[in-house]
Design a protein around this motif. Structure first.
Motif, mmCIF file in Angstrom:
data_model
loop_
_atom_site.group_PDB
_atom_site.id
_atom_site.type_symbol
_atom_site.label_atom_id
_atom_site.label_comp_id
_atom_site.label_asym_id
_atom_site.label_seq_id
_atom_site.Cartn_x
_atom_site.Cartn_y
_atom_site.Cartn_z
ATOM 1 N N GLY A 1 12.854 5.941 -2.777
ATOM 2 C CA GLY A 1 13.992 6.095 -1.874
ATOM 3 C C GLY A 1 13.966 7.433 -1.157
ATOM 4 N N LYS A 2 13.640 8.486 -1.908
ATOM 5 C CA LYS A 2 13.566 9.825 -1.314
ATOM 6 C C LYS A 2 12.441 9.909 -0.294
ATOM 7 N N ARG A 3 11.288 9.340 -0.645
ATOM 8 C CA ARG A 3 10.103 9.482 0.199
ATOM 9 C C ARG A 3 10.087 8.481 1.354
ATOM 10 N N LEU A 4 10.435 7.222 1.083
ATOM 11 C CA LEU A 4 10.253 6.168 2.093
ATOM 12 C C LEU A 4 11.568 5.636 2.663
ATOM 13 N N GLY A 5 12.694 6.137 2.168
ATOM 14 C CA GLY A 5 13.980 5.697 2.704
ATOM 15 C C GLY A 5 14.715 4.756 1.769
ATOM 16 N N LYS A 6 16.041 4.723 1.928
ATOM 17 C CA LYS A 6 16.906 3.932 1.045
ATOM 18 C C LYS A 6 16.589 2.435 1.092
ATOM 19 N N ASP A 7 16.171 1.946 2.270
ATOM 20 C CA ASP A 7 15.881 0.509 2.367
ATOM 21 C C ASP A 7 14.706 0.095 1.482
ATOM 22 N N LYS A 8 13.834 1.048 1.122
ATOM 23 C CA LYS A 8 12.699 0.734 0.245
ATOM 24 C C LYS A 8 12.916 1.241 -1.174
ATOM 25 N N GLY A 9 13.885 2.126 -1.337
ATOM 26 C CA GLY A 9 14.141 2.705 -2.650
ATOM 27 C C GLY A 9 15.165 1.923 -3.433
ATOM 28 N N TRP B 1 0.829 -1.217 0.000
ATOM 29 C CA TRP B 1 0.000 0.000 0.000
ATOM 30 C C TRP B 1 0.854 1.254 0.000
ATOM 31 N N ASP B 2 2.018 1.207 0.680
ATOM 32 C CA ASP B 2 2.936 2.360 0.649
ATOM 33 C C ASP B 2 3.279 2.711 -0.789
ATOM 34 N N ILE B 3 3.601 1.687 -1.573
ATOM 35 C CA ILE B 3 4.015 1.907 -2.971
ATOM 36 C C ILE B 3 2.808 2.302 -3.823
ATOM 37 N N ILE B 4 1.685 1.615 -3.633
ATOM 38 C CA ILE B 4 0.468 1.922 -4.413
ATOM 39 C C ILE B 4 0.033 3.369 -4.155
ATOM 40 N N ASN B 5 -0.009 3.766 -2.893
ATOM 41 C CA ASN B 5 -0.420 5.137 -2.575
ATOM 42 C C ASN B 5 0.590 6.148 -3.105
ATOM 43 N N PHE B 6 1.867 5.803 -3.011
ATOM 44 C CA PHE B 6 2.902 6.672 -3.563
ATOM 45 C C PHE B 6 2.678 6.863 -5.067
ATOM 46 N N LEU B 7 2.421 5.772 -5.781
ATOM 47 C CA LEU B 7 2.202 5.845 -7.232
ATOM 48 C C LEU B 7 0.991 6.706 -7.574
ATOM 49 N N ARG B 8 -0.079 6.554 -6.812
ATOM 50 C CA ARG B 8 -1.284 7.345 -7.076
ATOM 51 C C ARG B 8 -1.011 8.834 -6.872
ATOM 52 N N GLU B 9 -0.266 9.174 -5.824
ATOM 53 C CA GLU B 9 0.084 10.580 -5.591
ATOM 54 C C GLU B 9 0.998 11.097 -6.706
ATOM 55 N N TYR B 10 1.953 10.283 -7.111
ATOM 56 C CA TYR B 10 2.884 10.664 -8.173
ATOM 57 C C TYR B 10 2.111 10.931 -9.467
ATOM 58 N N TYR B 11 1.177 10.026 -9.778
ATOM 59 C CA TYR B 11 0.387 10.167 -11.010
ATOM 60 C C TYR B 11 -0.473 11.429 -10.952
ATOM 61 N N GLU B 12 -1.052 11.683 -9.800
ATOM 62 C CA GLU B 12 -1.893 12.872 -9.642
ATOM 63 C C GLU B 12 -1.076 14.143 -9.910
ATOM 64 N N GLU B 13 0.164 14.140 -9.430
ATOM 65 C CA GLU B 13 1.009 15.315 -9.578
ATOM 66 C C GLU B 13 1.561 15.473 -11.000
ATOM 67 N N TYR B 14 2.023 14.368 -11.598
ATOM 68 C CA TYR B 14 2.728 14.460 -12.882
ATOM 69 C C TYR B 14 1.936 13.935 -14.086
ATOM 70 N N GLN B 15 0.785 13.315 -13.838
ATOM 71 C CA GLN B 15 -0.063 12.763 -14.909
ATOM 72 C C GLN B 15 0.659 11.709 -15.756
ATOM 73 N N ILE B 16 1.591 11.011 -15.122
ATOM 74 C CA ILE B 16 2.300 9.935 -15.812
ATOM 75 C C ILE B 16 2.706 8.899 -14.769
ATOM 76 N N ALA B 17 2.690 7.649 -15.167
ATOM 77 C CA ALA B 17 3.164 6.592 -14.278
ATOM 78 C C ALA B 17 4.683 6.511 -14.440
ATOM 79 N N PRO B 18 5.423 6.530 -13.331
ATOM 80 C CA PRO B 18 6.884 6.563 -13.446
ATOM 81 C C PRO B 18 7.464 5.241 -13.927
ATOM 82 N N ALA B 19 8.533 5.338 -14.701
ATOM 83 C CA ALA B 19 9.280 4.144 -15.089
ATOM 84 C C ALA B 19 9.981 3.617 -13.836
ATOM 85 N N VAL B 20 10.427 2.376 -13.869
ATOM 86 C CA VAL B 20 10.979 1.731 -12.682
ATOM 87 C C VAL B 20 12.142 2.511 -12.072
#
Length: 110
Positions: A72-80, A45-64
């Motif tokens: 990594g910036k938002r949730l820390g290096k261990d998850k990035g 859910w952390d990643i799913i919610n992050f993606l939804r916020e990212y899409y809302e802001e940039y109107q594009i789904a980010p590449a891997v």
């Protein structure tokens, strides 16, 4: 293709992505995940919610690569890192996570 959920038929494209992005609900995410034998955890859910916020802001789904760096910036290096993201989304963090988040397939994903 369609997903049957609570007596409703939700239209999916031929790859299983939502046709109407505004139709997304957490229940749809759970149904899509369970169709691929994935049980969504808080980490998913952390990643799913992050993606939804990212899409809302940039109107594009980010590449891997972008996703990995931004997580990594938002949730820390261990998850990035790709290892962590692939442990959650073995079919590809970009494609699979975006599908569950109700977003279009990321550009650059084959």
């Amino acid at each position: 293709m369609a997903l049957e959920l609570d007596g409703q038929s939700i239209e999916l494209d031929e790859e299983g992505y939502l046709v109407d992005l505004s139709a997304w609900t957490p229940e749809i995410a759970k149904a899509l995940a369970s169709g691929e034998d994935v049980e969504l955890t808080d980490e998913h859910w952390d990643i799913i919610n992050f993606l939804r916020e990212y899409y809302e802001e940039y109107q594009i789904a980010p590449a891997v690569r972008v996703l990995t760096k931004a997580v990594g910036k938002r949730l820390g290096k261990d998850k990035g890192n790709s290892k962590y993201l692939y442990s959650l989304f073995p079919y590809g963090p970009g494609k699979q996570a975006c599908k569950y988040a109700g977003l279009p397939k990321p550009t650059g994903c084959v």
